[in-house]
Design an enzyme around this catalytic site. Structure first.
Site, PDB file in Angstrom:
ATOM      1  N   GLN A 157       0.767  -1.244   0.000  1.00  0.00           N
ATOM      2  CA  GLN A 157       0.000   0.000   0.000  1.00  0.00           C
ATOM      3  C   GLN A 157       0.799   1.295   0.000  1.00  0.00           C
ATOM      4  O   GLN A 157       0.500   2.202  -0.781  1.00  0.00           O
ATOM      5  CB  GLN A 157      -0.967   0.022   1.199  1.00  0.00           C
ATOM      6  CG  GLN A 157      -1.895   1.217   1.202  1.00  0.00           C
ATOM      7  CD  GLN A 157      -2.884   1.234   2.351  1.00  0.00           C
ATOM      8  OE1 GLN A 157      -3.522   2.251   2.614  1.00  0.00           O
ATOM      9  NE2 GLN A 157      -3.035   0.129   3.042  1.00  0.00           N
TER      10      GLN A 157
ATOM     11  N   GLU B  86       0.752  -0.816   8.851  1.00  0.00           N
ATOM     12  CA  GLU B  86      -0.133   0.341   9.081  1.00  0.00           C
ATOM     13  C   GLU B  86      -0.351   0.649  10.561  1.00  0.00           C
ATOM     14  O   GLU B  86      -0.066   1.747  11.031  1.00  0.00           O
ATOM     15  CB  GLU B  86      -1.470   0.094   8.384  1.00  0.00           C
ATOM     16  CG  GLU B  86      -2.563   1.111   8.703  1.00  0.00           C
ATOM     17  CD  GLU B  86      -2.233   2.512   8.254  1.00  0.00           C
ATOM     18  OE1 GLU B  86      -2.426   3.456   9.038  1.00  0.00           O
ATOM     19  OE2 GLU B  86      -1.767   2.679   7.116  1.00  0.00           O
TER      20      GLU B  86
ATOM     21  N   ASP C 154       0.223   3.974   5.994  1.00  0.00           N
ATOM     22  CA  ASP C 154       0.597   3.545   4.646  1.00  0.00           C
ATOM     23  C   ASP C 154       0.325   4.625   3.606  1.00  0.00           C
ATOM     24  O   ASP C 154       1.239   5.184   3.012  1.00  0.00           O
ATOM     25  CB  ASP C 154      -0.177   2.274   4.279  1.00  0.00           C
ATOM     26  CG  ASP C 154       0.512   1.024   4.794  1.00  0.00           C
ATOM     27  OD1 ASP C 154       1.747   1.000   4.826  1.00  0.00           O
ATOM     28  OD2 ASP C 154      -0.187   0.074   5.162  1.00  0.00           O
TER      29      ASP C 154
ATOM     30  N   GLY D 233      -9.472  21.794  17.888  1.00  0.00           N
ATOM     31  CA  GLY D 233      -9.133  23.086  17.311  1.00  0.00           C
ATOM     32  C   GLY D 233      -9.469  24.277  18.188  1.00  0.00           C
ATOM     33  O   GLY D 233      -9.478  25.417  17.718  1.00  0.00           O
ATOM     34  N   GLY D 234      -9.771  24.045  19.451  1.00  0.00           N
ATOM     35  CA  GLY D 234     -10.080  25.147  20.352  1.00  0.00           C
ATOM     36  C   GLY D 234     -11.553  25.459  20.462  1.00  0.00           C
ATOM     37  O   GLY D 234     -11.978  26.212  21.339  1.00  0.00           O
TER      38      GLY D 234
END
Length: 424
Positions: free
Chosen positions: A16, A138, A167, A246-247
């Site tokens: 992959q 992976e 991958d 993200g806050g």
């Protein structure tokens, strides 16, 4: 003209991570020559096979737009053909176990002797260090790159994600490195080595968690929901459930039909700028002025209660109705889309993000198209090659073999059964 037209890729990749990289380059127009073992080929041709005697979806969905040549690299004539390919190509891409190319006699020094302009690009599990000789898959990459330790719920074990960030994510990083090296070669005339380690790639995708690790030294991470619940932080960034990262507080909420549909959910963010609009749609207008709810700091210890209240509203709507109501109000949210829904979404077919391909042995199937769109060089997805399908074509058109010389190469048995490959 395609963006990478004229660039020849010698593709020694399998499974992959490497095929993700070379397929992307092929979509952009590079001539990708996939080298496979005669009679065997890439291991994924037969892995997770759903149609008898046909290449698996695992293989076909990672090897579009390529040509396949079969070479026995242990055969003296096979090595001759491979040396000629090295001289003709611009980039060699491999994701073998550490040291495999050296044992084949095609280490970096030999590659440079044959073609000083060659770019040799490699995917490895780890970069230089104590684990550089270890084999990585992976989920190992997700665990060693910081993803698993920060994924899941606070009271549960580390969790890997269904996204193949180890991958495919590393393959995307490697493709960028190759294109950058090609650009630099225009100025220097020299090739170079390009390395993308899976641990490095995963950590790059987890950079916000490394950000939070450093912030943690200066106090609690207040945007994490555990802070609002009064749960102390440890020394490392914790698992954050469905927090937005993200806050702005965010969570996955049930929608109408959740009792029977495992994907009847929506991701909902209580962004401060649209707090008033949120209060209106959930019929809590008093929260706009209430000192306990009016500001983000005041809401921190009530986040769980707030999302419970929002969920009572979302449970009366389908996930798409929630979108229809919230989007005009700029309230950030998104439906949880299943793979079935994505496969059937017309807009994704229109943009080439999801593509239907016809294969000679397995018939029609769906695959992802090129995720990066170029206005002057649209990507066209063509089917993956059959094993050794283009062996004779590459020997003649790319390497210039012909007449008795071609007969010698084919007769040696070093390149598989050319006639059989052509017939298929």
């Amino acid at each position: 003209m395609k963006a990478l037209e004229g660039v020849k890729i010698l593709d020694f990749t399998h499974v992959q991570s490497g095929p993700t990289c070379t397929q992307l380059l092929a979509w952009f127009g590079a001539d990708c020559i996939k080298v496979e073992r005669p009679g065997v080929g890439d291991a994924t041709r037969g892995q997770l096979r759903d149609v008898p005697d046909a290449d698996s979806l695992y293989f076909t969905m990672l090897n579009h737009n390529k040509r396949s040549i079969t070479i026995n690299t242990k055969h003296v004539t096979g090595k001759e053909v491979l040396e000629r390919l090295v001289k003709e190509c611009d980039v060699l891409v491999e994701n073998f176990a550490p040291g495999a190319l050296d044992r084949m006699g095609f280490g970096w020094e030999r590659i440079q002797e044959l073609n000083p302009r060659m770019i040799m690009a490699s995917v490895k599990g780890f970069g230089p260090g104590p684990y550089e000789d270890c084999k990585v898959y992976e989920n190992v990459a997700q665990c060693t790159g910081g993803s698993a330790s920060t994924t899941g719920f606070l009271d549960g074990p580390p969790t890997v994600t269904g996204s193949q960030i180890g991958d495919s994510g590393t393959g995307l990083h490697l493709a960028l490195g190759i294109v950058t090296a090609l650009y630099q070669r225009e100025k220097t005339g020299r090739g170079q080595k390009v390395l993308a380690a899976m641990q490095d790639g995963v950590l790059n995708l987890c950079r916000v968690k490394l950000r939070d690790q450093q912030r943690l030294d200066h106090g609690p991470l207040k945007e994490y929901s555990q802070h609002g619940r009064g749960i102390e932080f440890g020394e490392a960034v914790p698992r954050a459930g469905n927090d937005s990262g993200g806050g702005q507080p965010g969570w996955i909420l049930k929608c109408k039909g959740w009792e029977t549909d495992p994907n009847a959910y929506v991701y909902f963010i209580t962004q401060a700028a649209v707090w008033g609009a949120i209060c209106d749609i959930i019929d809590k207008p008093e929260w706009k002025e209430d000192e306990g709810y009016a500001t983000p700091p005041a809401r921190l210890d009530k986040i769980a209660q707030i999302f419970d209240t929002i969920e009572e509203w979302t449970k009366t709507k389908t996930k798409f109705e929630v979108m229809d109501i919230c989007n005009p109000l700029n309230i950030p949210c998104g439906p949880i889309l299943s793979m079935k829904e994505l496969a059937e979404e017309p807009s994704l077919r229109d943009t080439g993000t999801v593509v239907e391909v016809d294969h000679p042995t397995r018939g029609k199937y769906l695959t992802v198209g090129c995720p990066v769109k170029l206005s002057d060089s649209p990507a066209e997805v063509t089917r993956s090659p059959l094993l050794g399908e283009h062996t004779e074509e590459i020997l003649t058109d790319v390497l210039g073999y012909g007449g008795e010389e071609l007969d010698r190469i084919v007769g040696s048995g070093a390149v598989g059964d050319v006639n059989k490959a052509a017939a298929e």
